[in-house]
Design an enzyme around this catalytic site. Structure first.
Site, PDB file in Angstrom:
ATOM      1  N   SER A 119      40.197  28.729  35.858  1.00 29.81           N
ATOM      2  CA  SER A 119      40.577  29.676  36.905  1.00 29.81           C
ATOM      3  C   SER A 119      40.531  29.026  38.275  1.00 29.81           C
ATOM      4  CB  SER A 119      39.590  30.841  36.872  1.00 29.81           C
ATOM      5  OG  SER A 119      39.761  31.649  38.010  1.00 29.81           O
ATOM      6  N   TYR A 143      31.568  34.321  37.967  1.00 27.40           N
ATOM      7  CA  TYR A 143      32.755  34.139  37.129  1.00 27.40           C
ATOM      8  C   TYR A 143      33.304  32.719  37.285  1.00 27.40           C
ATOM      9  CZ  TYR A 143      37.597  34.186  35.727  1.00 27.40           C
ATOM     10  OH  TYR A 143      38.794  33.849  35.149  1.00 27.40           O
ATOM     11  N   LYS A 147      33.527  29.341  34.593  1.00 25.95           N
ATOM     12  CA  LYS A 147      34.772  28.630  34.283  1.00 25.95           C
ATOM     13  C   LYS A 147      34.631  27.135  34.594  1.00 25.95           C
ATOM     14  CE  LYS A 147      37.271  31.697  32.418  1.00 25.95           C
ATOM     15  NZ  LYS A 147      37.773  31.513  31.041  1.00 25.95           N
TER      16      LYS A 147
HETATM   17  N1  UFG Z   1      42.330  43.701  46.458  1.00 25.58           N
HETATM   18  C1  UFG Z   1      42.443  44.744  47.361  1.00 25.58           C
HETATM   19  N2  UFG Z   1      42.355  46.005  46.885  1.00 25.58           N
HETATM   20  C2  UFG Z   1      42.168  46.294  45.588  1.00 25.58           C
HETATM   21  C3  UFG Z   1      42.063  45.223  44.669  1.00 25.58           C
HETATM   22  C4  UFG Z   1      42.147  43.940  45.145  1.00 25.58           C
HETATM   23  O1  UFG Z   1      42.599  44.514  48.558  1.00 25.58           O
HETATM   24  O2  UFG Z   1      42.103  47.479  45.237  1.00 25.58           O
HETATM   25  C5  UFG Z   1      42.454  42.334  46.957  1.00 25.58           C
HETATM   26  C6  UFG Z   1      41.251  41.480  46.685  1.00 25.58           C
HETATM   27  O3  UFG Z   1      40.278  41.601  47.672  1.00 25.58           O
HETATM   28  C7  UFG Z   1      41.893  40.094  46.622  1.00 25.58           C
HETATM   29  C8  UFG Z   1      43.290  40.358  46.083  1.00 25.58           C
HETATM   30  O4  UFG Z   1      43.535  41.743  46.270  1.00 25.58           O
HETATM   31  O5  UFG Z   1      42.011  39.589  47.907  1.00 25.58           O
HETATM   32  C9  UFG Z   1      43.416  40.057  44.617  1.00 25.58           C
HETATM   33  O6  UFG Z   1      42.325  40.670  43.961  1.00 25.58           O
HETATM   34  P1  UFG Z   1      42.209  40.755  42.388  1.00 25.58           P
HETATM   35  O7  UFG Z   1      40.981  41.534  42.081  1.00 25.58           O
HETATM   36  O8  UFG Z   1      43.491  41.204  41.800  1.00 25.58           O
HETATM   37  O9  UFG Z   1      42.060  39.224  41.950  1.00 25.58           O
HETATM   38  P2  UFG Z   1      41.037  38.094  42.424  1.00 25.58           P
HETATM   39  O10 UFG Z   1      41.744  37.203  43.388  1.00 25.58           O
HETATM   40  O11 UFG Z   1      39.721  38.624  42.819  1.00 25.58           O
HETATM   41  O12 UFG Z   1      40.815  37.338  41.031  1.00 25.58           O
HETATM   42  C10 UFG Z   1      41.917  37.032  40.192  1.00 25.58           C
HETATM   43  C11 UFG Z   1      41.474  37.116  38.749  1.00 25.58           C
HETATM   44  C12 UFG Z   1      40.413  36.095  38.489  1.00 25.58           C
HETATM   45  C13 UFG Z   1      40.915  34.738  38.937  1.00 25.58           C
HETATM   46  C14 UFG Z   1      41.400  34.743  40.352  1.00 25.58           C
HETATM   47  C15 UFG Z   1      42.020  33.407  40.700  1.00 25.58           C
HETATM   48  O13 UFG Z   1      40.994  38.425  38.455  1.00 25.58           O
HETATM   49  O14 UFG Z   1      40.130  36.091  37.111  1.00 25.58           O
HETATM   50  O15 UFG Z   1      42.376  35.751  40.503  1.00 25.58           O
HETATM   51  O16 UFG Z   1      42.565  33.412  41.992  1.00 25.58           O
HETATM   52  F1  UFG Z   1      39.918  33.853  38.847  1.00 25.58           F
END
Ligand code: UFG
Length: 320
Positions: A119, A143, A147
């Site tokens: 990841s 997490y 990884k």
């Molecule tokens: N976000 C919001 N509102 C929400 C949900 C998410 O603003 O309701 C934002 C988060 O703060 C983040 C972005 O949208 O900035 C993406 O968030 P996600 O939760 O969709 O994904 P993450 O970037 O946290 O993590 C994802 C995967 C992980 C992986 C990562 C790699 O879930 O498994 O991408 O970049 F490791």
């Protein structure tokens, strides 16, 4: 080749299974069905077990023999950043026991090929616009730690007993290649946003004061079908004699902010909805986008889809 796909009934795993079969490989799925769905598998056989459980190793050795498995694509994992911050020991137990059990069983059954789902969370919060694989990984949540340790386990097994292995560092996977394989979980930004719109609730933007162009977090969104194809390229690479690299970024090289994703959703669905700017979420890096030069030049793989394709494919796959 005959490939065991762990997490094969999941959203990403089932796209990988389908890509393998389309390319003429055979697939066997392994999944505990905690998030996966058997209906995504069609005729592909399923072994139902929690890979992190004690009984998994013996069961795997038997399955490798019964199915004459040549290699493993290991996707099965817990993958929610926020949950990992709240429950680190659960993440270590799930994500590392599963890798250990797999490696023990593979060594015993002499299954020598492994593509490991890593990841972009391994990087932490890099201070570069596009992060390359040789950047010093400093994960900022459990997490990402699990990884990175998984990658080290691949590398140690490769040195100790000749495991042929590639780790793919996924960036933000989204979209759908097929309606029946769409992401029905509500755990990542795009499904969360569509779910909020359907329920006539505001989409929450976690932080509007990040050091980015519009103040919201930037990520590299990669279409799940492109990601599935990257696994086929990785399998081809494993078959080569002298492999120079073992870790590859899988992204597009283009970062999009949360507000840009929301704007794309607005354009795709053509109607208004509410958006709330709320506090930052713990464990989030400000910006994370891939330098994709290594995967493009070494595996000959390049993403074909952009953010609009991703949003549209999710919308079309889930709107009926
Ligand atoms: N976000 C919001 N509102 C929400 C949900 C998410 O603003 O309701 C934002 C988060 O703060 C983040 C972005 O949208 O900035 C993406 O968030 P996600 O939760 O969709 O994904 P993450 O970037 O946290 O993590 C994802 C995967 C992980 C992986 C990562 C790699 O879930 O498994 O991408 O970049 F490791």
């Amino acid at each position: 080749m005959k490939i065991l796909v762990t997490g094969g009934a999941g959203y990403i795993g089932s796209h990988v299974v389908r890509a393998l079969v389309s390319a003429g490989h055979q697939a066997v799925a392994l999944d505990d069905l905690s998030n996966g769905k058997q209906s995504r598998l069609g005729d592909t056989p399923l072994i139902q077990v929690d890979l992190a459980s004690e009984k998994a190793t013996a069961l795997l050795v038997q399955a490798f023999k019964d199915h004459s498995i040549d290699g493993v694509i290991h996707l099965a994992a817990r993958k929610s950043v926020g949950e990992s911050v709240a429950n680190p020991e659960y993440y270590y137990q799930q994500n590392l026991n599963s890798v250990t059990n797999l490696l023990v069983a593979m060594r015993e059954a002499k299954v020598m090929n492994m593509v490991f789902s890593s990841s972009a969370a391994t990087y932490g919060s890099p201070e570069v616009a596009q992060v390359a694989e040789d950047y010093n990984c400093q994960p900022i949540n459990p997490y990402g730690e699990t990884k990175l340790i998984g990658e080290w386990m691949m590398s140690s097994a490769s040195k100790a007993w000749g495991l042929k292995t590639v780790s793919l560092r996924y960036f933000n996977v989204a979209g759908a290649g097929f309606s029946d394989l769409a992401d029905t979980g509500v755990a990542n930004l795009i499904p969360i946003a569509f779910n909020a719109i359907a329920n006539e609730e505001p989409i929450q933007v976690f932080g509007s004061d990040w050091p980015t162009e519009d103040g919201s977090c930037v990520r590299d969104y990669i279409h799940v079908q492109d990601l599935a194809d990257a696994h086929l390229a990785a399998l081809d690479y494993l078959a080569q004699e002298n492999r120079e690299y073992s870790v590859f970024n899988v992204g597009t090289g283009t970062g999009s902010s949360v507000l840009a994703v929301i704007d794309t959703i607005h354009k795709v669905i053509g109607k208004d909805f509410a958006v709330d700017l709320v506090d930052r979420r713990p464990g989030d890096p400000a910006a994370l986008s891939a330098d994709v030069s290594r995967i493009e030049s070494t595996l000959g793989w390049k993403a074909k889809h952009n953010l609009q394709d991703i949003v549209k494919s999710h919308y079309l796959a889930t709107s009926n």
